[in-house]
Design a protein around this motif. Structure first.
Motif, short mmCIF file in Angstrom:
data_model
loop_
_atom_site.label_atom_id
_atom_site.label_comp_id
_atom_site.label_asym_id
_atom_site.label_seq_id
_atom_site.Cartn_x
_atom_site.Cartn_y
_atom_site.Cartn_z
N GLU A 56 0.81 -1.21 0.00
CA GLU A 56 0.00 0.00 0.00
C GLU A 56 0.85 1.28 0.00
O GLU A 56 0.31 2.38 0.10
N LEU A 57 2.16 1.13 -0.11
CA LEU A 57 3.02 2.31 -0.24
C LEU A 57 2.91 2.87 -1.66
O LEU A 57 2.52 2.16 -2.59
N PRO A 58 3.27 4.14 -1.86
CA PRO A 58 3.18 4.73 -3.20
C PRO A 58 4.31 4.30 -4.12
O PRO A 58 5.35 3.81 -3.68
N ILE A 59 4.07 4.51 -5.41
CA ILE A 59 5.10 4.36 -6.43
C ILE A 59 5.80 5.71 -6.57
O ILE A 59 5.15 6.75 -6.71
N LEU A 135 12.60 10.01 -2.11
CA LEU A 135 11.44 9.15 -2.33
C LEU A 135 11.41 7.96 -1.37
O LEU A 135 10.34 7.48 -1.00
N LEU A 136 12.58 7.51 -0.94
CA LEU A 136 12.64 6.41 0.02
C LEU A 136 12.39 6.87 1.45
O LEU A 136 12.10 6.06 2.34
N GLY A 137 12.50 8.16 1.67
CA GLY A 137 12.34 8.71 3.01
C GLY A 137 10.91 9.07 3.34
O GLY A 137 9.98 8.84 2.57
N ASN A 138 10.72 9.68 4.52
CA ASN A 138 9.36 10.01 4.97
C ASN A 138 9.22 11.48 5.36
O ASN A 138 8.29 11.84 6.08
N GLU A 152 5.50 15.24 6.64
CA GLU A 152 5.61 13.79 6.65
C GLU A 152 4.94 13.18 5.43
O GLU A 152 3.84 13.57 5.04
N LYS A 153 5.63 12.23 4.81
CA LYS A 153 5.14 11.52 3.64
C LYS A 153 5.43 10.04 3.80
O LYS A 153 6.17 9.64 4.69
N MET A 154 4.86 9.22 2.92
CA MET A 154 5.14 7.80 2.93
C MET A 154 6.37 7.50 2.07
O MET A 154 6.58 8.15 1.05
N PRO A 155 7.18 6.54 2.48
CA PRO A 155 8.27 6.09 1.61
C PRO A 155 7.70 5.31 0.43
O PRO A 155 6.54 4.86 0.48
N CYS A 156 8.48 5.13 -0.62
CA CYS A 156 7.99 4.51 -1.84
C CYS A 156 8.42 3.05 -1.96
O CYS A 156 9.52 2.68 -1.54
N LYS A 157 7.56 2.22 -2.58
CA LYS A 157 7.82 0.78 -2.68
C LYS A 157 8.57 0.40 -3.95
O LYS A 157 9.07 -0.72 -4.07
N ILE A 158 8.65 1.31 -4.92
CA ILE A 158 9.42 1.11 -6.14
C ILE A 158 9.79 2.49 -6.67
O ILE A 158 9.05 3.45 -6.46
N LEU A 159 10.94 2.60 -7.31
CA LEU A 159 11.38 3.87 -7.87
C LEU A 159 11.39 3.77 -9.39
O LEU A 159 11.91 2.81 -9.95
N VAL A 160 10.80 4.76 -10.04
CA VAL A 160 10.81 4.85 -11.50
C VAL A 160 11.61 6.09 -11.88
O VAL A 160 11.21 7.21 -11.56
#
Length: 495
Positions: A56-59, A135-138, A152-160
């Motif tokens: 459920e993490l963002p791309i 993008l990997l951070g929060n 505050e943000k969500m870390p990402c589950k894949i990087l494009v």
């Protein structure tokens, strides 16, 4: 269906080969060492606390500017896969409909393509790593006035990596960092995707005749030779037996003109300026040649060209619109192909920068003009050098396909049934920079931007949310007209 399935083992093989190589001998740059081990560094990433459940993490998608939104648009609009079976067949359901996205535009530090020209390749690699770490951070900065990021943000589950230059100089580094991080996060870059698209089209044509492929890309991407190396590498991997001639051209100022960088395009001006950094009149390989003005077929209205004449001859000639940059670089690519003495036609042109698809209509229109352009003696100037069915290749489609495949294989596709959310971030100059480091518009000066050195803890730019104060109206209008889904997402969060 067969043409897409044909790519899956190719991408898997490349990912496997790269992964094995990285595991056998990881090479860590200074910022990677800080991110992994130095808890006192501003760039330390606490990967041990990275979420274990990641579906459920963002791309995360990033580019040096807004050009990478062309990749986001494809991600938002693509239906290439059956979402239940995973079969490479559309099912009427958007592949990423329920996925959240975070987009980062590192606009304060662009153009990335100039860092190699200024012998700043290591600093560019550091910038790309900082994009990945964000993008990997929060955390993010709520405004440029903050000294420490409090948002505050969500870390990402894949990087494009939606940037060819960043892919060329940073993909291996990011792959290494992620391999060492233990997070299980993967990274996808646009260059391999573009080359996979090339071979897919060749396979569909079922032709083994010699052909030529043009590559339009930034100065930095061309300097890395990434496309030509990847074309050769993938060709060897799949056992391609045909002959491909690659014609590279560095498009100085093209991406910058799309993003309205003032050193390259300034619509407020009516006459040439000393600060112009785009192509100039001359007889060099990458110069604007007065003898070719008929071929360029520039638009001279509304200040799209800023020029000065003396005794009937141009003394200054400056491009001042993205469409004119597109025309100039397309002709220059063809001139290089012609000058090489090649006997094979250009069959494909890879748009090796995510900014260039914004001008696809102009490029398509121009290639038709050039195909039929005759000299004073009635001879076709590019006879036999432009295939009748020439295609422009936008790597974004295959980037989306690889992103989906990677998420599915790692079990990270979202199970949410609601429409995905969007967050957009952009880099801006930090507060407290030395006097003289900003221009009259509040952007980093060229000398300051390309005079920075890698390995320091200096924070010269910060990342803040998209807003109408940091994305200009011409850019928003272009996004609205060409990328409606991305624009709609942006309008939901911009103030």
């Amino acid at each position: 269906m067969k043409k897409i399935l044909w790519l899956f083992p190719v991408i898997a093989l490349l990912s496997s080969c790269c992964g094995n190589a990285l595991k056998s001998k990881p090479v860590l740059t200074p910022i990677m060492k800080k991110a992994l081990n130095d808890k006192d560094s501003k760039f330390y990433a606490d990967f041990a606390s990275f979420p274990k459940q990641q579906s459920e993490l963002p791309i995360g998608v990033f580019d040096s500017g807004t050009g990478g939104l062309t990749v986001l648009e494809v991600l938002l609009n693509t239906d290439m896969v059956n979402n239940v079976s995973g079969e490479a067949k559309p099912d009427g359901v958007l592949d990423f409909a329920n996925e959240d996205f975070i987009y980062l535009a590192d606009r304060a530090n662009m153009p990335y393509g100039n860092y190699s020209a200024e012998s700043k390749q290591d600093y560019l690699r550091e910038l790309v790593m900082k994009d990945a770490l964000f993008l990997l951070g929060n955390k993010y900065w709520t405004s440029s006035m903050e000294t420490l990021a409090s948002g505050e943000k969500m870390p990402c589950k894949i990087l494009v990596i939606a940037c060819n230059t960043a892919t060329a100089w940073g993909l291996d580094d990011i792959s290494t960092l992620l391999s060492e991080s233990g997070t299980g996060v993967k990274v996808v870059g646009v260059i391999n995707a573009g080359v996979n698209a090339l071979y897919d089209k060749i396979a569909m044509s079922a032709s083994t005749e010699p052909l030529a492929v043009g590559v339009l890309a930034t100065v930095g991407t061309i300097a890395s030779n990434a496309y030509e190396r990847t074309i050769v590498k993938i060709g060897e991997q799949i056992g391609y037996q045909g002959s491909i001639k690659v014609v590279n051209h560095p498009c100085a100022g093209f991406a910058e003109s799309v993003d309205q960088e003032k050193d390259y395009v300034n619509i407020a001006l009516k006459k040439p300026r000393d600060t112009y950094r785009g192509p100039k009149l001359g007889e060099g390989e990458n110069d604007i040649k007065e003898s070719l003005l008929g071929l360029y077929n520039f638009d001279y209205t509304k200040g799209a060209v800023l020029s000065k004449k003396s005794n009937g001859k141009y003394t200054q000639f400056q491009l001042n619109s993205a469409a004119n940059y597109a025309r100039f670089h397309l002709v220059t690519l063809l001139e290089k192909h012609k000058a090489s003495g090649a006997q094979v036609p250009l069959k494909y042109i890879i748009l090796g920068c995510t900014h260039y698809p914004f001008l696809l209509n102009t490029l398509t229109e121009a290639i038709e003009e050039l195909r039929n352009y005759k000299d004073s003696e009635g001879k076709l100037v590019y006879e036999g050098l432009i295939a009748s069915d020439l295609e422009f290749i936008d790597p974004a489609v295959f980037t989306a396909l690889e992103c989906y495949r990677t998420l599915r294989e790692t079990g990270k596709l979202s199970s949410d049934t609601t429409e995905g959310k969007f967050e957009g971030y952009i880099s801006v100059p930090a507060q407290g920079l030395p006097v003289g480091s900003l221009d009259s518009d509040g952007n980093l000066t060229y000398d300051f931007k390309y005079g920075r050195v890698e390995g320091t803890e200096d924070v010269t730019t910060v990342v803040v949310p998209f807003s109408k104060s940091n994305i200009d109206e011409p850019t928003l209008s272009r996004i609205e007209s060409m990328l409606p889904l991305s624009y709609g997402k942006m309008m939901q969060v911009m103030q």
